[in-house]
Design a protein around this motif. Structure first.
Motif, PDB file in Angstrom:
ATOM      1  N   SER A   1     132.133  -8.929  62.454  1.00  0.00           N
ATOM      2  CA  SER A   1     132.957  -8.228  63.436  1.00  0.00           C
ATOM      3  C   SER A   1     132.408  -6.835  63.708  1.00  0.00           C
ATOM      4  O   SER A   1     132.328  -6.400  64.864  1.00  0.00           O
ATOM      5  CB  SER A   1     134.399  -8.107  62.950  1.00  0.00           C
ATOM      6  OG  SER A   1     134.973  -9.367  62.765  1.00  0.00           O
ATOM      7  N   VAL A   2     132.015  -6.144  62.651  1.00  0.00           N
ATOM      8  CA  VAL A   2     131.462  -4.797  62.804  1.00  0.00           C
ATOM      9  C   VAL A   2     130.145  -4.866  63.579  1.00  0.00           C
ATOM     10  O   VAL A   2     129.915  -4.077  64.512  1.00  0.00           O
ATOM     11  CB  VAL A   2     131.268  -4.123  61.426  1.00  0.00           C
ATOM     12  CG1 VAL A   2     130.451  -2.846  61.545  1.00  0.00           C
ATOM     13  CG2 VAL A   2     132.615  -3.835  60.789  1.00  0.00           C
ATOM     14  N   VAL A   3     129.284  -5.794  63.220  1.00  0.00           N
ATOM     15  CA  VAL A   3     127.990  -5.928  63.890  1.00  0.00           C
ATOM     16  C   VAL A   3     128.185  -6.267  65.372  1.00  0.00           C
ATOM     17  O   VAL A   3     127.549  -5.663  66.251  1.00  0.00           O
ATOM     18  CB  VAL A   3     127.114  -6.992  63.180  1.00  0.00           C
ATOM     19  CG1 VAL A   3     125.904  -7.360  64.028  1.00  0.00           C
ATOM     20  CG2 VAL A   3     126.680  -6.480  61.816  1.00  0.00           C
ATOM     21  N   LEU A   4     129.056  -7.203  65.680  1.00  0.00           N
ATOM     22  CA  LEU A   4     129.303  -7.579  67.067  1.00  0.00           C
ATOM     23  C   LEU A   4     129.917  -6.427  67.866  1.00  0.00           C
ATOM     24  O   LEU A   4     129.546  -6.197  69.019  1.00  0.00           O
ATOM     25  CB  LEU A   4     130.207  -8.813  67.137  1.00  0.00           C
ATOM     26  CG  LEU A   4     129.564 -10.125  66.735  1.00  0.00           C
ATOM     27  CD1 LEU A   4     130.588 -11.254  66.705  1.00  0.00           C
ATOM     28  CD2 LEU A   4     128.421 -10.483  67.675  1.00  0.00           C
TER      29      LEU A   4
ATOM     30  N   SER B   1     127.138  -3.831  68.443  1.00  0.00           N
ATOM     31  CA  SER B   1     126.162  -4.280  69.433  1.00  0.00           C
ATOM     32  C   SER B   1     126.780  -4.325  70.833  1.00  0.00           C
ATOM     33  O   SER B   1     126.102  -4.028  71.818  1.00  0.00           O
ATOM     34  CB  SER B   1     125.547  -5.615  69.063  1.00  0.00           C
ATOM     35  OG  SER B   1     126.505  -6.512  68.609  1.00  0.00           O
ATOM     36  N   THR B   2     128.055  -4.631  70.934  1.00  0.00           N
ATOM     37  CA  THR B   2     128.724  -4.603  72.240  1.00  0.00           C
ATOM     38  C   THR B   2     128.780  -3.186  72.781  1.00  0.00           C
ATOM     39  O   THR B   2     128.472  -2.937  73.958  1.00  0.00           O
ATOM     40  CB  THR B   2     130.148  -5.185  72.140  1.00  0.00           C
ATOM     41  OG1 THR B   2     130.068  -6.528  71.663  1.00  0.00           O
ATOM     42  CG2 THR B   2     130.853  -5.146  73.481  1.00  0.00           C
ATOM     43  N   VAL B   3     129.156  -2.230  71.945  1.00  0.00           N
ATOM     44  CA  VAL B   3     129.223  -0.827  72.368  1.00  0.00           C
ATOM     45  C   VAL B   3     127.836  -0.337  72.773  1.00  0.00           C
ATOM     46  O   VAL B   3     127.669   0.313  73.816  1.00  0.00           O
ATOM     47  CB  VAL B   3     129.823   0.052  71.244  1.00  0.00           C
ATOM     48  CG1 VAL B   3     129.654   1.523  71.557  1.00  0.00           C
ATOM     49  CG2 VAL B   3     131.286  -0.288  71.038  1.00  0.00           C
ATOM     50  N   ALA B   4     126.830  -0.667  71.982  1.00  0.00           N
ATOM     51  CA  ALA B   4     125.464  -0.245  72.308  1.00  0.00           C
ATOM     52  C   ALA B   4     124.999  -0.899  73.606  1.00  0.00           C
ATOM     53  O   ALA B   4     124.372  -0.254  74.453  1.00  0.00           O
ATOM     54  CB  ALA B   4     124.514  -0.598  71.163  1.00  0.00           C
ATOM     55  N   GLY B   5     125.299  -2.168  73.794  1.00  0.00           N
ATOM     56  CA  GLY B   5     124.898  -2.874  75.014  1.00  0.00           C
ATOM     57  C   GLY B   5     125.543  -2.269  76.256  1.00  0.00           C
ATOM     58  O   GLY B   5     124.883  -2.076  77.281  1.00  0.00           O
ATOM     59  N   VAL B   6     126.832  -1.952  76.169  1.00  0.00           N
ATOM     60  CA  VAL B   6     127.525  -1.345  77.299  1.00  0.00           C
ATOM     61  C   VAL B   6     126.937   0.026  77.597  1.00  0.00           C
ATOM     62  O   VAL B   6     126.721   0.388  78.765  1.00  0.00           O
ATOM     63  CB  VAL B   6     129.044  -1.257  77.021  1.00  0.00           C
ATOM     64  CG1 VAL B   6     129.747  -0.371  78.038  1.00  0.00           C
ATOM     65  CG2 VAL B   6     129.658  -2.640  77.007  1.00  0.00           C
ATOM     66  N   HIS B   7     126.659   0.797  76.553  1.00  0.00           N
ATOM     67  CA  HIS B   7     126.068   2.123  76.745  1.00  0.00           C
ATOM     68  C   HIS B   7     124.702   2.026  77.426  1.00  0.00           C
ATOM     69  O   HIS B   7     124.412   2.773  78.367  1.00  0.00           O
ATOM     70  CB  HIS B   7     125.938   2.836  75.402  1.00  0.00           C
ATOM     71  CG  HIS B   7     125.253   4.155  75.498  1.00  0.00           C
ATOM     72  ND1 HIS B   7     125.828   5.255  76.077  1.00  0.00           N
ATOM     73  CD2 HIS B   7     124.014   4.545  75.111  1.00  0.00           C
ATOM     74  CE1 HIS B   7     124.978   6.270  76.041  1.00  0.00           C
ATOM     75  NE2 HIS B   7     123.873   5.866  75.459  1.00  0.00           N
TER      76      HIS B   7
END
Length: 77
Positions: free
Chosen positions: A12-15, A18-24
């Motif tokens: 959950s933490v990794v996903l 990675s979602t926050v980084a991808g959106v950024h």
């Protein structure tokens, strides 16, 4: 805490990260593309102004040439 719950928490933490980084990254990419679009538009407007200036110069030269031809015809007559 059981092993399964630790794995689920870790995933959950990794996903989430990675979602926050991808959106950024996508926002940064989109912002850069928008800026490049503005720069291209400014360049296109500059080229258009130059083309209009050249067209007006050509029209002026054409008028001068036609007037000169008319004068020569009038002199020959």
């Amino acid at each position: 805490m059981s092993t399964a719950s630790k794995v689920v928490l870790g995933l959950s933490v990794v996903l989430t990260l990675s979602t926050v980084a991808g959106v950024h990254l996508k926002q940064t990419w989109d912002r850069q593309r928008l800026h490049e679009g503005v720069v291209r538009d400014l360049e296109r407007l500059q080229r258009r102004k130059e083309n209009l200036k050249l067209l007006e110069e050509q029209r002026s030269l054409t008028r001068q040439l036609e007037e000169e031809r008319e004068r020569r015809r009038a002199e020959q007559s």
